[in-house]
Motif scaffolding. Structure first.
Motif, PDB file in Angstrom:
ATOM      1  N   LEU A  18       0.831  -1.200   0.000  1.00 46.79           N
ATOM      2  CA  LEU A  18       0.000   0.000   0.000  1.00 46.79           C
ATOM      3  C   LEU A  18       0.866   1.250   0.000  1.00 46.79           C
ATOM      4  O   LEU A  18       0.509   2.261  -0.608  1.00 46.79           O
ATOM      5  CB  LEU A  18      -0.913   0.001   1.234  1.00 46.79           C
ATOM      6  CG  LEU A  18      -2.071  -0.983   1.194  1.00 46.79           C
ATOM      7  CD1 LEU A  18      -2.689  -1.105   2.579  1.00 46.79           C
ATOM      8  CD2 LEU A  18      -3.116  -0.570   0.178  1.00 46.79           C
ATOM      9  N   GLY A  19       1.986   1.173   0.694  1.00 43.25           N
ATOM     10  CA  GLY A  19       2.822   2.356   0.794  1.00 43.25           C
ATOM     11  C   GLY A  19       3.704   2.579  -0.416  1.00 43.25           C
ATOM     12  O   GLY A  19       4.058   3.711  -0.733  1.00 43.25           O
ATOM     13  N   SER A  20       4.084   1.510  -1.151  1.00 45.94           N
ATOM     14  CA  SER A  20       5.057   1.643  -2.219  1.00 45.94           C
ATOM     15  C   SER A  20       4.460   1.516  -3.609  1.00 45.94           C
ATOM     16  O   SER A  20       5.157   1.686  -4.594  1.00 45.94           O
ATOM     17  CB  SER A  20       6.148   0.571  -2.054  1.00 45.94           C
ATOM     18  OG  SER A  20       5.589  -0.722  -2.180  1.00 45.94           O
ATOM     19  N   SER A  21       3.155   1.217  -3.686  1.00 46.46           N
ATOM     20  CA  SER A  21       2.574   0.983  -5.007  1.00 46.46           C
ATOM     21  C   SER A  21       2.417   2.254  -5.808  1.00 46.46           C
ATOM     22  O   SER A  21       2.224   2.212  -7.015  1.00 46.46           O
ATOM     23  CB  SER A  21       1.193   0.316  -4.850  1.00 46.46           C
ATOM     24  OG  SER A  21       0.306   1.197  -4.204  1.00 46.46           O
ATOM     25  N   ALA A 179      -4.174  -5.559  -7.355  1.00 44.55           N
ATOM     26  CA  ALA A 179      -4.747  -4.303  -6.869  1.00 44.55           C
ATOM     27  C   ALA A 179      -4.291  -4.065  -5.431  1.00 44.55           C
ATOM     28  O   ALA A 179      -5.040  -4.328  -4.487  1.00 44.55           O
ATOM     29  CB  ALA A 179      -6.270  -4.331  -6.960  1.00 44.55           C
ATOM     30  N   PRO A 180      -3.081  -3.582  -5.232  1.00 46.06           N
ATOM     31  CA  PRO A 180      -2.559  -3.400  -3.875  1.00 46.06           C
ATOM     32  C   PRO A 180      -3.405  -2.467  -3.008  1.00 46.06           C
ATOM     33  O   PRO A 180      -3.322  -2.530  -1.787  1.00 46.06           O
ATOM     34  CB  PRO A 180      -1.163  -2.805  -4.114  1.00 46.06           C
ATOM     35  CG  PRO A 180      -0.799  -3.210  -5.497  1.00 46.06           C
ATOM     36  CD  PRO A 180      -2.078  -3.226  -6.263  1.00 46.06           C
ATOM     37  N   GLY A 181      -4.223  -1.605  -3.611  1.00 41.05           N
ATOM     38  CA  GLY A 181      -5.014  -0.672  -2.832  1.00 41.05           C
ATOM     39  C   GLY A 181      -6.314  -1.220  -2.298  1.00 41.05           C
ATOM     40  O   GLY A 181      -7.057  -0.502  -1.632  1.00 41.05           O
ATOM     41  N   ALA A 182      -6.613  -2.485  -2.557  1.00 36.23           N
ATOM     42  CA  ALA A 182      -7.903  -3.056  -2.154  1.00 36.23           C
ATOM     43  C   ALA A 182      -7.876  -3.506  -0.704  1.00 36.23           C
ATOM     44  O   ALA A 182      -8.051  -4.677  -0.381  1.00 36.23           O
ATOM     45  CB  ALA A 182      -8.272  -4.221  -3.071  1.00 36.23           C
ATOM     46  N   ALA A 183      -7.692  -2.564   0.202  1.00 34.61           N
ATOM     47  CA  ALA A 183      -7.527  -2.899   1.616  1.00 34.61           C
ATOM     48  C   ALA A 183      -8.810  -3.400   2.259  1.00 34.61           C
ATOM     49  O   ALA A 183      -8.757  -4.060   3.303  1.00 34.61           O
ATOM     50  CB  ALA A 183      -7.016  -1.669   2.368  1.00 34.61           C
ATOM     51  N   ASP A 184      -9.971  -3.091   1.675  1.00 32.82           N
ATOM     52  CA  ASP A 184     -11.230  -3.559   2.252  1.00 32.82           C
ATOM     53  C   ASP A 184     -11.306  -5.077   2.342  1.00 32.82           C
ATOM     54  O   ASP A 184     -12.022  -5.623   3.182  1.00 32.82           O
ATOM     55  CB  ASP A 184     -12.417  -3.066   1.416  1.00 32.82           C
ATOM     56  CG  ASP A 184     -12.761  -1.615   1.687  1.00 32.82           C
ATOM     57  OD1 ASP A 184     -12.334  -1.103   2.739  1.00 32.82           O
ATOM     58  OD2 ASP A 184     -13.440  -0.999   0.857  1.00 32.82           O
TER      59      ASP A 184
END
Length: 284
Positions: A18-21, A179-184
């Motif tokens: 999430l931090g490096s994508s 999709a690294p941002g799919a934290a849900d």
């Protein structure tokens, strides 16, 4: 033990991704119409939420995220109705960890499992043509995670819950790659992992003997990912973190989460009520 170590190890990897994508986490699978529906839900306006989700499904009949959102709404309604999202439930081991199943509303139960089945049917159809479809992977991880939560919190079927956790974990790891941002996607995993990890020693002993493991620390890390970077399920993760903090005697952490929820959703009496409990000074 392998499952447990995978769940623990994957959390730092998710945070790093999430931090490096270079990707804003909210951009991953963000749909403004669905976000509006979840906002209604967290304001305890389920009718408006369902109307929003149904409208989006009608315009996107092949996308499983619509029915996944519907299922999430029904699960949230049932948890609210049962008082699952209150400190009285979370702090009472007889209710939180007990074996006696709750009595769900027949309509909410039926609608939840119907929407959940539709989610998986649509998602599997898309995955057959594209195994890396992010919406389908997200929908599957969310769907299986919600089934795990229903099994553990409502039906009190811990073994069934763990099976769903294992299945959800497969889709969650695939989703993280595309999709690294799919934290849900990690909320359902975190809830079930925390619940199993919170079971008393004798229960965990027999589960461990059967090769079944849960871990509170890993579960909290997964819930924190959603609370920090999530989109649709971020508020749900924050209330769970607040309640878990109360179980761990971390009152200030709970107060911080609840204050943020009250500020964001002033019409929700649940958040205000839980915060008020912390603001009342204990008797001398």
């Amino acid at each position: 033990m392998l499952l447990c170590s995978v769940l623990i190890a994957i959390c730092p990897d998710i945070r790093a991704a999430l931090g490096s994508s270079g990707q804003n986490p909210a951009e991953g699978l963000h749909v403004p119409e669905l976000e509006a529906g979840f906002h209604f839900l967290y304001q305890l306006k389920p009718a408006e939420a369902h109307n929003q989700f149904e409208a989006w499904q009608n315009s996107h009949p092949e996308d499983p995220l619509g029915s996944a959102s519907e299922a999430a709404a029904y699960l949230f309604e049932e948890c609210y109705r049962q008082g699952v999202l209150t400190s009285e439930f979370f702090l009472d081991d007889r209710r939180f960890l007990g074996k006696i199943p709750l009595k769900p509303d027949p309509h909410l139960r039926s609608e939840f499992f119907a929407a959940d089945k539709q989610t998986q049917d649509l998602a599997q159809r898309r995955l057959k043509s594209n195994p890396d479809d992010p919406n389908a992977l997200f929908a599957m991880s969310l769907s299986l995670g919600m089934q795990a939560d229903y099994a553990s919190l409502i039906d009190k079927h811990q073994l069934d819950s763990l099976k769903k956790i294992r299945e959800a974990d497969v889709y969650a790891k695939k989703l993280l790659v595309v999709a690294p941002g799919a934290a849900d996607a990690y909320l359902g995993l975190g809830m079930a992992n925390y619940f199993i990890g919170s079971l008393p020693g004798p229960k965990k002993f027999f589960l461990n003997f059967a090769g079944i493991h849960g871990d509170k620390k890993a579960g909290l890390q997964q819930i924190e990912i959603t609370a920090d970077h999530g989109d649709y399920l971020r508020p749900f993760a924050k209330i769970l973190l607040a309640l878990a903090a109360l179980r761990e005697k971390k009152t200030e952490v709970a107060r911080t989460q609840l204050k943020e929820l009250v500020a964001e959703f002033p019409e929700n009496p649940l958040f205000a009520s839980e915060l008020a409990k912390l603001e009342i000074s204990p008797p001398p």
